[in-house]
Scaffold this motif. Sequence first.
Motif, PDB file in Angstrom:
ATOM      1  N   GLU A   1       0.835  -1.196   0.000  1.00 49.69           N
ATOM      2  CA  GLU A   1       0.000   0.000   0.000  1.00 49.69           C
ATOM      3  C   GLU A   1       0.871   1.248   0.000  1.00 49.69           C
ATOM      4  OE1 GLU A   1      -3.139  -0.371   2.790  1.00 49.69           O
ATOM      5  OE2 GLU A   1      -4.014   1.562   2.239  1.00 49.69           O
TER       6      GLU A   1
ATOM      7  N   PRO B   1       1.751   5.105  -2.431  1.00 47.19           N
ATOM      8  CA  PRO B   1       1.129   6.028  -3.385  1.00 47.19           C
ATOM      9  C   PRO B   1       1.186   5.538  -4.831  1.00 47.19           C
ATOM     10  CG  PRO B   1       2.400   7.269  -1.800  1.00 47.19           C
ATOM     11  CD  PRO B   1       2.625   5.822  -1.495  1.00 47.19           C
TER      12      PRO B   1
ATOM     13  N   LYS C   1      -1.626   3.238  -5.297  1.00 47.33           N
ATOM     14  CA  LYS C   1      -2.867   4.021  -5.204  1.00 47.33           C
ATOM     15  C   LYS C   1      -3.140   4.714  -6.530  1.00 47.33           C
ATOM     16  CE  LYS C   1      -4.146   3.817  -0.799  1.00 47.33           C
ATOM     17  NZ  LYS C   1      -5.452   3.248  -0.464  1.00 47.33           N
ATOM     18  N   ARG C   2      -2.064   5.071  -7.211  1.00 42.41           N
ATOM     19  CA  ARG C   2      -2.193   5.734  -8.499  1.00 42.41           C
ATOM     20  C   ARG C   2      -2.808   4.780  -9.529  1.00 42.41           C
ATOM     21  NH1 ARG C   2       2.782   8.071 -12.121  1.00 42.41           N
ATOM     22  NH2 ARG C   2       1.845  10.066 -12.641  1.00 42.41           N
TER      23      ARG C   2
ATOM     24  N   TYR D   1      -3.220  10.237  -8.715  1.00 38.21           N
ATOM     25  CA  TYR D   1      -3.089  10.228  -7.243  1.00 38.21           C
ATOM     26  C   TYR D   1      -1.963  11.149  -6.787  1.00 38.21           C
ATOM     27  CZ  TYR D   1      -2.953   8.354  -2.489  1.00 38.21           C
ATOM     28  OH  TYR D   1      -2.982   8.217  -1.131  1.00 38.21           O
ATOM     29  N   TYR D   2      -0.871  11.182  -7.564  1.00 37.44           N
ATOM     30  CA  TYR D   2       0.265  12.028  -7.186  1.00 37.44           C
ATOM     31  C   TYR D   2      -0.140  13.502  -7.140  1.00 37.44           C
ATOM     32  CZ  TYR D   2       3.567   8.155  -7.878  1.00 37.44           C
ATOM     33  OH  TYR D   2       4.260   6.982  -7.780  1.00 37.44           O
TER      34      TYR D   2
ATOM     35  N   ARG E   1      -2.638  14.416  -4.171  1.00 35.70           N
ATOM     36  CA  ARG E   1      -2.079  14.477  -2.814  1.00 35.70           C
ATOM     37  C   ARG E   1      -1.472  15.830  -2.516  1.00 35.70           C
ATOM     38  NH1 ARG E   1       2.175  10.710  -0.907  1.00 35.70           N
ATOM     39  NH2 ARG E   1       2.977  11.179  -2.973  1.00 35.70           N
TER      40      ARG E   1
END
Lengths: 284, 333
Positions: free
Chosen positions: B159, B161, B164-165, B328-329, B332
């Motif tokens: 888990e 980033p 997550k992307r 996602y980047y 954030r």
Amino acid sequence: MSDLIGILESSLRIASPLIFAAMGGLLCERSGVIQIGLEGLMIVGGFAAAVGALQTGSAAAGLAAAALAGVVFGYVYAELSVRFRANQIVAGTGMNFLAMGLVPFLSKVLYENTGTTPSLPLEQRLSWHWAVVLALGIVAGVAWMIRSTPVGLWIRFAGEHPAALESAGISPRRVRMRSVIAGSALAAMGGAVLSIGLASAYSRNMVAGRGFMALTALIFGKWRAWPALGACLLFGLAEGLQVRFQSGAIPVQLMQVLPYALTLVVLAGFVGRARAPQALGRQD
Amino acid sequence: MNKMSSPRWGLLAVCAIFGTLSQAMAAPIRVGLVLDKGGKDDKSFNAAAFHGAQDAQQKLGIQLKVVEATDDNAFEAMHRALAQKQFDLVIGVGISQGDAVKKVAAAFPDRRFALVDAEVSAPNVRSLLFQEHEGSFLMGVAAAMASRSGKVGFIGGMEIPLIKRFEMGYQAGVRHVNPKIEVLSSYVGVTSEAWNNPPKGKELALSQYGRGVDVIFAAAGASNLGLFDAAEEKQKFAIGSDSNQNWIKPGRVLTSMLKRVDVAVFNAIELAAQGRFEGGIIRHGLGDQGVDAAVDANNDKILTREIRTRLESVKKQILAGKIQVPDYYQQRK
């Protein structure tokens, strides 16, 4: 309802390799030899099972290959720790590192890669139903042997009071040697369940700490077979719930520390007393 | 003391002469490849990097040394050792090598480094990044169109980033086709062991399939193999990632999100071999086919023509800026 069954099945699957390894650890530790090398035994067992099943096309042969690898590894460890009286923590850690290095080496020779075996077809894998049945049978067998057979009595004496065993004319060191070898075979079969039962091949670092988890279950179960089984099932359930309810209200991280936190609670004496075999780790 | 040292100096001088001679004569560049914990046989991310380097070895005649880390603390030592041993180019594969490359590149300013998935700004480091969210969007489109149950799944490795992307792009792709489709997602774990845990990957997949999901996209390194086993057992669809994984279970792997780490690694080596290596941040996306959907003989029958035409049109729309894929980047920041 099907959800509940799904979680239970998942928990049983996750617990089954732990049960084999915990029972293997139990045989070693009840005879007075610390077995920190469960992880390494699962690694060699998992690899040997995958190779054996690939070569013969049969899951049973894979399981037998794992047991054989466990016997060989257990024999080396028994020589080191019982005959030559090496520090058992150091020797056991050494066996873990040996396994981690040996498997990539062997797979380089056999398959030109660094620690992964080719995948087994579906029909050559060990069905998880069989793995669970076998695991439960082994628990019953170990519990019965330790409690009600002469051999079990010797093992207990070797672990609790070796001098008494010696005065009865039985060598505690011989009992320990055999107990360690048998236990190692069981632990290696736990690796086999992982590689040819729950997955379809041995892959690099796939044991991922399950050997230590089994050791934790053994201690959590106070070195007794049925409670150790309970501990394995509890860890399996914690993981099974985590698989199902991830990203829910309870953070993943909390679920993952649960087995270890529970064991600390037990060791700290909050849930009855956990008493290790008296002569565990002693060199006499 | 002095008597001892003179023959040694002689020996050193001879070595030095031979060293320069052999360098001047042969001059194939020396490339060190540092793979992540998954190892070159993960059939996914590391395998792609390895194939790129192997390709360069065959086509460009470079000298290649491949090392694999067994734990995260080994990366720095490995990079340092390769830099000290006069390797011309050292390539770190994986986001967890970022810190190691940053430190070692600063200590060896005359060596060249390439780094996959992580960003280091230094004149001697070439960071090779990918627009994973765009590729994942395509996978979402394919999954949503192939699903009959109205539920699709995602399985991530560790888990972080980066993964997550993947997840965010995938979800957006699914919703682009049909906003009513439900997306379940799970992660294998929170440590780097998550990349090497096929049994856990399989449990997660079985759990999702059991809850009515019929297509799962996984970005979990070697743990992807567990998903494919589950897809085979349950006769459902899986989607692979990084390498083309369609061949692993032909007929069950709908498609794979290609992340052309192999091409990026090959290019970096080629530039170094031609003496044209430059540091900087290189982003590979849909435009240069750095990320893409894999179509080959293995998924020819299951990835319908309808899905393929839709994928092509979605690709064009993303490149033209008509579809905005959430990153996602960016979110954030």
